[in-house]
Design an enzyme around this catalytic site. Sequence first.
Site, PDB file in Angstrom:
ATOM      1  N   CYS A   3      -2.304   8.511   3.603  1.00 30.07           N
ATOM      2  CA  CYS A   3      -2.275   8.247   2.162  1.00 30.07           C
ATOM      3  C   CYS A   3      -3.642   8.539   1.556  1.00 30.07           C
ATOM      4  O   CYS A   3      -3.778   8.738   0.349  1.00 30.07           O
ATOM      5  CB  CYS A   3      -1.831   6.823   1.879  1.00 30.07           C
ATOM      6  SG  CYS A   3      -2.570   5.625   2.959  1.00 30.07           S
TER       7      CYS A   3
ATOM      8  N   GLU B 227       0.884  -1.174   0.000  1.00 30.98           N
ATOM      9  CA  GLU B 227       0.000   0.000   0.000  1.00 30.98           C
ATOM     10  C   GLU B 227       0.912   1.212   0.000  1.00 30.98           C
ATOM     11  O   GLU B 227       1.702   1.394   0.906  1.00 30.98           O
ATOM     12  CB  GLU B 227      -0.897  -0.055   1.249  1.00 30.98           C
ATOM     13  CG  GLU B 227      -2.193   0.717   1.086  1.00 30.98           C
ATOM     14  CD  GLU B 227      -2.062   2.174   1.481  1.00 30.98           C
ATOM     15  OE1 GLU B 227      -1.791   2.989   0.559  1.00 30.98           O
ATOM     16  OE2 GLU B 227      -2.205   2.498   2.652  1.00 30.98           O
TER      17      GLU B 227
END
Length: 514
Positions: free
Chosen positions: A319, A285
């Site tokens: 993020c 990720e």
Amino acid sequence: MKPYTHEPFTNFSIEENKHAFQKALANVQSQLGKEYPVIIGNESITTEEKIVSINPANKEEMIGTVSMANQELAEKAMQAALTAFESWKKWKPEHRANILFRAAAMMRRRKHEFSSYLVKEAGKPWNEADADTAEAIDFLEYYGRQMLKLKNGMDVQSREGEFNQFHYIPLGVGVIISPFNFPLAIMAGTTVAAIVAGNTVLLKPANSTPVIAAKFVELMYEAGLPKGVLNYVPGSGAQIGDYLVDHPKTRFVSFTGSREVGCRINERAAKVHPGQIWIKRVIAEMGGKDTVVVDNDADLDLAAASIVYSAFGFSGQKCSAGSRAVIHQDVYEEVLEKAVDLTKQLTVGNPELQETYMGPVIDEKAYKKIMEYIEIGKQEGMLMSGGEGDNSKGFFIQPTIFADVDEKSRLMQEEIFGPVLAFCKARDFDHMLEIANNTDYGLTGALISNNREHIERAREEFHVGNLYFNRTCTGAIVGYQPFGGFNMSGTDSKAGGPDYLLLHMQAKTTSETL
């Protein structure tokens, strides 16, 4: 077992909860400065080389010192994990799950304590810290329950005179490399997903938040995890990160962090080394450049609030942070004005105070990088709020908005990972979608609109892993909004989703002729 519902967030407007949190903060304050060893198998090992963890809101305050593993200890940890795997993989899945349930119950009882470590070591304000701990509890509960669903495999057909079965078995030893921004939730989630699936792991936490990880490892062993299943190996990426990614006995790597490091890990993991008999699996990720889109048929107050809270929660160090606002030209000025007004009301300061909305950024390196982007922003757009930093005591940066930024500019294209928001004007809905999709990333996005046709078009055409309508683009809840992105945002491994555990297992078919 009761149906799964996510761990509730604490309401700090209730006086009792407020006092409980302040008491936990005082307790953690009294625990600061301790030493934390490397943990390999049943050994606690103190090394000469240390990570000194400091409070990003107060550089003078040391959270703790953490022993660093070198290559020799990384190898020792690999051997311990390989040995433990031989017995751990034979544990019944429900017995592995029971350890997660016990750990969840223990963390629930100590919720404010864990959150207080997040305030101290990561600089998280109360609500952000509380949500991080709640998410860690959710991961423990959810992955335990998912393992119970998967333990008997899946149904396959059998013809007359044969008996076919399809079930899942663990992979082996995994290397978990976790980030600083959700140093409890993501660290715990990636670790226990691997463990409950029957694997053993080497956990290398972020170097800015290793104490929280050490406290979690302690908790897992208190919950009954056998020695060697979880090995705690803090250290430098260059020294032990590469070594473990390259190791022929590493079966998979689970990484959360920057695009640059994620791509490097993926490339290194693809190479087959002498003695390696599998292709390593990579779960990654890797960040985002996320957009809140507002059309001319939107609730403009909701739009402004969604933009501001998406951009500045935890100082933009997510993020999923909405660092780009793409607004229809008809409502652009009004939404910008509302967003600037809201931003100017945000409080920046000590995260230990309940009223603080935004604390520091994580460290000196992050501070410098973000301040450099603010200088770039002054060239590329019009500074509407913020733009100032102060690193005299901690690493504080004001929430910053730039207006009239070009869709191709660096501010609109590069992940800054800080409290910097770019506003961009769009001609029409086609143009909005074009801008929303014009980055290398594809993690989260939001559309604020009351136009049903636009919502349905965005559902199909807005290319992100997590798309939200009429709300912020941050705050995915485990089991409700499985989280992971497209393109350079990673391998779209949906954390907190129904297929996440399968990434840590392999399927075996057996067929017996009767």
